[in-house]
Design a protein around this motif. Sequence first.
Motif, PDB file in Angstrom:
ATOM      1  N   THR A 164       5.336 -54.084 -30.402  1.00  0.00           N
ATOM      2  CA  THR A 164       5.304 -54.498 -31.681  1.00  0.00           C
ATOM      3  C   THR A 164       6.157 -56.032 -32.287  1.00  0.00           C
ATOM      4  O   THR A 164       7.150 -56.972 -31.573  1.00  0.00           O
ATOM      5  CB  THR A 164       5.376 -53.616 -32.872  1.00  0.00           C
ATOM      6  OG1 THR A 164       6.656 -53.644 -32.960  1.00  0.00           O
ATOM      7  CG2 THR A 164       4.623 -52.786 -32.567  1.00  0.00           C
ATOM      8  N   THR A 165       4.738 -57.188 -32.196  1.00  0.00           N
ATOM      9  CA  THR A 165       6.141 -58.465 -32.806  1.00  0.00           C
ATOM     10  C   THR A 165       6.162 -58.516 -34.033  1.00  0.00           C
ATOM     11  O   THR A 165       6.746 -59.692 -34.266  1.00  0.00           O
ATOM     12  CB  THR A 165       4.916 -59.707 -32.217  1.00  0.00           C
ATOM     13  OG1 THR A 165       3.795 -59.777 -32.931  1.00  0.00           O
ATOM     14  CG2 THR A 165       4.390 -59.229 -30.584  1.00  0.00           C
ATOM     15  N   SER A 206       9.095 -55.274 -36.063  1.00  0.00           N
ATOM     16  CA  SER A 206       9.004 -55.873 -34.741  1.00  0.00           C
ATOM     17  C   SER A 206       9.463 -55.013 -32.754  1.00  0.00           C
ATOM     18  O   SER A 206      10.474 -53.958 -34.025  1.00  0.00           O
ATOM     19  CB  SER A 206       9.456 -57.465 -34.896  1.00  0.00           C
ATOM     20  OG  SER A 206      10.832 -57.358 -34.939  1.00  0.00           O
ATOM     21  N   GLU A 207       9.570 -55.313 -31.990  1.00  0.00           N
ATOM     22  CA  GLU A 207       9.915 -54.473 -30.718  1.00  0.00           C
ATOM     23  C   GLU A 207       9.987 -53.035 -31.480  1.00  0.00           C
ATOM     24  O   GLU A 207      10.861 -52.532 -30.173  1.00  0.00           O
ATOM     25  CB  GLU A 207      11.580 -54.888 -31.215  1.00  0.00           C
ATOM     26  CG  GLU A 207      11.684 -56.656 -30.909  1.00  0.00           C
ATOM     27  CD  GLU A 207      13.320 -56.897 -31.071  1.00  0.00           C
ATOM     28  OE1 GLU A 207      13.855 -56.975 -29.573  1.00  0.00           O
ATOM     29  OE2 GLU A 207      14.156 -57.327 -31.741  1.00  0.00           O
ATOM     30  N   PHE A 215       2.616 -57.673 -27.848  1.00  0.00           N
ATOM     31  CA  PHE A 215       3.094 -58.492 -26.873  1.00  0.00           C
ATOM     32  C   PHE A 215       3.880 -58.034 -25.205  1.00  0.00           C
ATOM     33  O   PHE A 215       5.348 -56.963 -26.280  1.00  0.00           O
ATOM     34  CB  PHE A 215       3.746 -60.221 -27.215  1.00  0.00           C
ATOM     35  CG  PHE A 215       4.228 -60.737 -25.997  1.00  0.00           C
ATOM     36  CD1 PHE A 215       2.487 -61.253 -24.857  1.00  0.00           C
ATOM     37  CD2 PHE A 215       5.049 -61.464 -25.694  1.00  0.00           C
ATOM     38  CE1 PHE A 215       3.567 -61.764 -24.227  1.00  0.00           C
ATOM     39  CE2 PHE A 215       5.581 -62.046 -24.327  1.00  0.00           C
ATOM     40  CZ  PHE A 215       4.801 -62.912 -23.638  1.00  0.00           C
ATOM     41  N   THR A 221       4.106 -59.465 -35.933  1.00  0.00           N
ATOM     42  CA  THR A 221       2.563 -59.706 -37.131  1.00  0.00           C
ATOM     43  C   THR A 221       1.757 -58.548 -37.063  1.00  0.00           C
ATOM     44  O   THR A 221       1.953 -57.928 -36.670  1.00  0.00           O
ATOM     45  CB  THR A 221       2.192 -61.057 -35.999  1.00  0.00           C
ATOM     46  OG1 THR A 221       1.573 -60.063 -34.888  1.00  0.00           O
ATOM     47  CG2 THR A 221       3.267 -61.687 -36.088  1.00  0.00           C
TER      48      THR A 221
END
Length: 354
Positions: free
Chosen positions: A76-77, A32-33, A72, A79
Amino acid sequence: MAGNTFGNIFRVSTFGESHGKAIGGVIDGCPSEIELDFDAIQNDLNRRKPGQSAIVTQRKEPDEVEFYSGIFEGKTTGTPIGFAIHNTNQKSKDYGHIKDSYRPSHADYVYDKKYGFRDYRGGGRSSARETASRVVAGAIAKQFLKGIEIQAFVSQVGDMNLGKHYTELDLSLTESNDVRCPDPQMAAKMEDYIKSIKKDGDTIGGIITCVAKNVPIGLGEPVFDKLHAELGKAMLSINAVKGFEYGSGFEGVKMKGSEHNDQFNIDGSTKTNYSGGIQGGISNGMDIYFNVAFKPVATVIQGYETIDKEGNNIKTQGKGRHDPCVVPRAVPIVEAMTALVLADYALLNRTIKL
């Protein structure tokens, strides 16, 4: 059909056929991120897409990727990242003449024998169009691998070999010509040669060299999951690839051990790099470099003999829009698969020590 997923932790599964509504994929295991540069992703797709110059297939596809999940507000999240690239310029009628026959050196015959059925339109799942999905996943992997530089270029077309080590070249010139060769003079000769091959209705193969810089020490596992073994698997999974060598490769057999050994500097780097940045299956911090050999594209726009489903000898002719030489468009594919391997091993490294 199995075998549509690549990777262990950073995984990509691809779907779709060249003449279906769309191709695409799902990326699983991406951290993520990661703030994504969507222009960079599209740029890699543009480097692979058809119709970009006079020396590649003239199929016109915008190859614009649409993301549906896992992102989002530009990040990246963690998921699954789902995406698709819609096909807009299929000409399935170009393949009607091979519905009941097999093209030499294609997957037609073995697909039919294995599955009892095949999508003859452009080769279906065996089409190199599938690699566009790999380029999307590889572009995201590149952005995860901050600091690691991956650069591929065309070093040979037919028997026209660049004849220079990558350290002697200005790799920033790679995108300055349609062949993607960093030597402008050789690139011009290669382009003329490819055009002459195309004019004859024939095809030619070539070699892509890839270099990965700033790879940290420790990527790769020492037995079955050696880093160079996974890179080899990745490259040999690309359509039309017939060979892979890293470091000194086949030329290394001509050297004595005393010549080939990479002697250490005090800081742990090595004075030479015949090992190609990998020792014992594990990256040693030096540049990783390797060559990937591509065969001539199997579809030639000439008459040829083959067999049909009933085993009868027949004569037919290649049709459709095909690359006279695949290597200019395969450069971003080689980079993408390299990034996927390095991203996967970087994540795997996080699991082995605190």
